[in-house]
Design a protein around this motif. Structure first.
Motif, mmCIF file in Angstrom:
data_model
loop_
_atom_site.group_PDB
_atom_site.id
_atom_site.type_symbol
_atom_site.label_atom_id
_atom_site.label_comp_id
_atom_site.label_asym_id
_atom_site.label_seq_id
_atom_site.Cartn_x
_atom_site.Cartn_y
_atom_site.Cartn_z
ATOM 1 N N UNK A 73 -9.324 1.581 0.666
ATOM 2 C CA UNK A 73 -8.090 2.313 0.433
ATOM 3 C C UNK A 73 -7.774 2.369 -1.059
ATOM 4 N N UNK A 74 -6.903 3.295 -1.410
ATOM 5 C CA UNK A 74 -6.513 3.476 -2.813
ATOM 6 C C UNK A 74 -5.170 2.816 -3.072
ATOM 7 N N UNK A 75 -4.932 2.496 -4.349
ATOM 8 C CA UNK A 75 -3.611 2.069 -4.786
ATOM 9 C C UNK A 75 -2.847 3.301 -5.263
ATOM 10 N N UNK A 76 -1.516 3.183 -5.317
ATOM 11 C CA UNK A 76 -0.712 4.285 -5.826
ATOM 12 C C UNK A 76 0.002 5.031 -4.727
ATOM 13 N N UNK A 77 0.669 6.122 -5.132
ATOM 14 C CA UNK A 77 1.500 6.883 -4.195
ATOM 15 C C UNK A 77 1.540 8.349 -4.624
ATOM 16 N N UNK A 78 1.624 9.227 -3.616
ATOM 17 C CA UNK A 78 1.821 10.655 -3.837
ATOM 18 C C UNK A 78 3.251 10.991 -3.459
ATOM 19 N N UNK A 79 4.052 11.397 -4.446
ATOM 20 C CA UNK A 79 5.437 11.776 -4.179
ATOM 21 C C UNK A 79 5.695 13.176 -4.710
ATOM 22 N N UNK A 80 6.640 13.875 -4.083
ATOM 23 C CA UNK A 80 7.059 15.203 -4.524
ATOM 24 C C UNK A 80 8.578 15.201 -4.504
ATOM 25 N N UNK A 140 0.830 -1.203 0.000
ATOM 26 C CA UNK A 140 0.000 0.000 0.000
ATOM 27 C C UNK A 140 0.867 1.255 0.000
ATOM 28 N N UNK A 141 0.358 2.261 -0.696
ATOM 29 C CA UNK A 141 1.041 3.533 -0.738
ATOM 30 C C UNK A 141 0.640 4.416 0.428
ATOM 31 N N UNK A 142 0.784 5.730 0.236
ATOM 32 C CA UNK A 142 0.517 6.674 1.326
ATOM 33 C C UNK A 142 -0.807 7.413 1.175
#
Length: 282
Positions: free
Chosen positions: A264-271, A252-254
């Protein structure tokens, strides 16, 4: 007697082929579609970084033939938690959401908010800086096989411990890139060197790096949490087909569903900040 043995053998083979015609139904468990969030706000070093895109889609079952899983009609925004600046992403009606006024700030804290189907998804990350690529060069000595060309990059790791990196290399014409991750746990404060080399293939020499081949290499500064996330994904991908590998587990991502935690969602938020270089083998 010989004829009887031949007849018995033919009958055995015939029965074997007949028995293979039995239909076997295997029940495959199916899961409900989940939101997939592809939110990588990557700021190329030396640019403004104003143009950013976030992609939303839904997951499908393994045997599903649906081609279009794009999500439209969602609300997507990113907030700078230090300045309270809000960047509203515009729905392009194809699953992508874009802005042209994003303001990246090194080490700044950002929160992604996605409202979809009456539920709210949140994720927070810091914009991780990168020192940049020092040089890129080819060699025969840096890889595992001294008869094969490899491409190398070097970069400086800052003195404070706890820096994490992702390196993405893609040859022009290849469908998929090679992705690796690095930590400075044992190399803190030193000049780092990474190399990429393709395996030897006697039947197809073009599979190896050859003069004239062009590659693009990107170096990202990433957070420790994203480092752990993407490293696990790489390990599971690389172990595919290995009968002795650990059973793959859901990673799981964040992105947290604050309305319904079970959905919950799949994927990730990155910066991140990244540097890139193109290289043509000589």
């Amino acid at each position: 007697m010989k004829n009887n043995i031949k007849l018995a053998t033919i009958l055995a083979i015939f029965i074997t082929f007949i028995s293979c015609d039995d239909k076997i139904d295997v029940e495959v468990p199916e899961a409900s579609p989940r939101l997939v969030i592809e939110a990588s706000l990557d700021w190329e070093k030396g640019t403004l970084g104003n143009d950013q895109t976030i992609k939303l889609s839904t997951s499908t079952s393994f045997f599903e033939n649906t081609l279009n899983t794009s999500v439209i009609g969602a609300m997507v925004k990113v907030t700078n938690n230090d300045t309270n600046a809000v960047f509203n992403f515009v729905d392009q009606n194809d699953g992508t959401y874009t802005v042209n006024n994003f303001v990246p700030v090194l080490n700044g804290s950002y929160t992604l908010e996605v409202v979809y189907d009456g539920e709210v998804y949140l994720a927070t990350e810091n914009l991780t800086p990168i020192t940049g690529i020092n040089e890129v060069f080819q060699s025969l000595e840096g890889g595992f096989d001294e008869e094969l060309l490899d491409v190398n990059i070097t970069y400086n790791d800052p003195a404070p411990l706890g820096n994490f990196y992702m390196i993405r290399m893609q040859e022009v014409g290849d469908l998929f890139p090679i992705i690796e991750t690095r930590s400075d746990e044992f190399t803190n404060g030193n000049v780092q060197e990474e190399f990429f080399e393709k395996e030897d293939d006697d039947e197809d020499p073009t599979e190896q790096f050859n003069p004239g081949d062009e590659v693009n290499i990107k170096l990202y500064g990433i957070s420790e949490r994203y480092y752990n996330f993407i490293t696990l994904l790489i390990e599971q991908y690389d172990s595919a087909g290995n009968p002795f590998a650990t059973t793959p587990a859901e990673i799981r991502g964040n992105c947290i569903n604050t309305t319904n935690a079970a959905n919950y969602a799949f994927g990730y938020f990155r910066v991140t900040e990244f540097d890139q270089v193109d290289y043509i083998f000589q």
